[in-house]
Design a protein around this motif. Structure first.
Motif, PDB file in Angstrom:
ATOM      1  N   UNK A 214       0.835  -1.200   0.000  1.00 41.45           N
ATOM      2  CA  UNK A 214       0.000   0.000   0.000  1.00 41.45           C
ATOM      3  C   UNK A 214       0.870   1.250   0.000  1.00 41.45           C
ATOM      4  N   UNK A 215       0.524   2.190  -0.885  1.00 40.83           N
ATOM      5  CA  UNK A 215       1.244   3.458  -0.961  1.00 40.83           C
ATOM      6  C   UNK A 215       0.270   4.614  -0.788  1.00 40.83           C
ATOM      7  N   UNK A 216       0.733   5.643  -0.117  1.00 35.11           N
ATOM      8  CA  UNK A 216      -0.020   6.885   0.020  1.00 35.11           C
ATOM      9  C   UNK A 216       0.771   7.968  -0.682  1.00 35.11           C
ATOM     10  N   UNK A 217       0.178   8.522  -1.735  1.00 33.69           N
ATOM     11  CA  UNK A 217       0.891   9.491  -2.584  1.00 33.69           C
ATOM     12  C   UNK A 217       2.206   8.897  -3.082  1.00 33.69           C
ATOM     13  N   UNK A 218       2.133   7.617  -3.473  1.00 33.54           N
ATOM     14  CA  UNK A 218       3.233   6.861  -4.087  1.00 33.54           C
ATOM     15  C   UNK A 218       4.382   6.570  -3.127  1.00 33.54           C
ATOM     16  N   UNK A 229      -5.587  12.739   3.916  1.00 37.10           N
ATOM     17  CA  UNK A 229      -6.102  14.086   3.696  1.00 37.10           C
ATOM     18  C   UNK A 229      -6.773  14.193   2.332  1.00 37.10           C
ATOM     19  N   UNK A 230      -7.545  15.227   2.165  1.00 38.57           N
ATOM     20  CA  UNK A 230      -8.197  15.494   0.882  1.00 38.57           C
ATOM     21  C   UNK A 230      -7.146  15.684  -0.211  1.00 38.57           C
ATOM     22  N   UNK A 231      -7.347  15.038  -1.346  1.00 38.08           N
ATOM     23  CA  UNK A 231      -6.399  15.118  -2.451  1.00 38.08           C
ATOM     24  C   UNK A 231      -5.381  14.000  -2.472  1.00 38.08           C
TER      25      UNK A 231
END
Length: 264
Positions: A214-218, A229-231
């Motif tokens: 799993x990645x958040x913002x790559x 967060x939003x976006x």
């Protein structure tokens, strides 16, 4: 002027330090030799590292380009202070487009194309966006490998293919297809948001997070409780990605209304 030590001091991860050190070499060459330099293709996470760490440094200007407006994978281009790429009239972007055609009755996927390219020994950083339509696929690549692919990419999946080369600049911005998902969640924890977006249980999401899938913002995330967060963009290897489009108000039951966009 670019201060390598000061820039790298702000970076914690060893892999990010190694990556950024190589990029700084490109930037310094542009600064000191008064020429244009560029990187290989970057994923959005790598692009963000450069933007935050170097950006438009006082000694060099930096722009990003992936072959068309809105490209996900881009190269970073550095030119000397006080100048832009347009000042170098003979400059050509170091990118080419390979157009791949096959018999339309055969169905091919992005994974088929990427697998065939890497099967020819092509490194991922030499490949940009893969734009797949019904019976044609346009792949943006670093120019140095384009001719090799023209003569050696003969088959993708189970399909025999024909390859031609074209220049960048002729590709139109791509429409993204999304499924809108409106839900209410107990919290903005990563595992909670990902569970809603992908329709997977939180326990299974937890396994994916612990398995570095799993990645958040790559950026790979190992914490289930990481706040979203939003976006933000959440990616799960092999499952696709979801954008947190909007975080709304609290419901009467104390839950948070959110709108997600899932890539189709």
């Amino acid at each position: 002027m670019i201060n390598r030590d000061a820039i790298l001091k702000r970076i914690s991860g060893i892999d990010d330090k190694i990556f950024l050190s190589k990029v700084i070499d490109k930037a310094l060459k542009a600064q000191n030799s008064h020429c244009i330099t560029s990187t290989d293709f970057l994923d959005p996470y790598q692009s963000n590292i450069i933007k935050k760490s170097i950006g438009d440094n006082s000694g060099v200007n930096c722009v990003f380009y992936g072959g068309y407006t809105g490209a996900e994978r881009e190269i970073a281009i550095f030119c000397p202070q006080g100048m832009s790429i347009s000042d170098f009239h003979t400059y050509e972007y170091p990118l080419k487009v390979i157009e791949v055609k096959w018999k339309s009755r055969i169905s091919l996927t992005h994974r088929d194309f990427l697998g065939s390219l890497m099967g020819l020994g092509i490194k991922r950083e030499k490949i940009g966006d893969i734009l797949l339509e019904d019976d044609i696929c346009r792949i943006i690549v670093i120019s140095e490998i384009a001719e090799y692919l023209e003569y050696n990419l003969l088959k993708v999946g189970n399909a025999n293919v024909e390859v031609t080369l074209t220049d960048v600049g002729e590709i139109q911005p791509q429409d993204r297809n999304f499924k809108e998902i409106k839900v209410s969640v107990a919290s903005l924890r990563l595992d909670c948001i990902a569970s809603s977006g992908f329709g997977i249980s939180r326990s299974k999401i937890g396994e994916f997070i612990k398995g570095d899938k799993v990645s958040l913002n790559w950026e790979k995330i190992s914490s289930l409780t990481k706040q979203v967060s939003e976006g933000d963009t959440i990616s799960i290897r092999g499952k696709g990605r979801v954008i947190v489009d909007k975080i709304g108000a609290m419901t009467k039951k104390g839950r948070i209304s959110i709108t997600l966009l899932k890539y189709l």
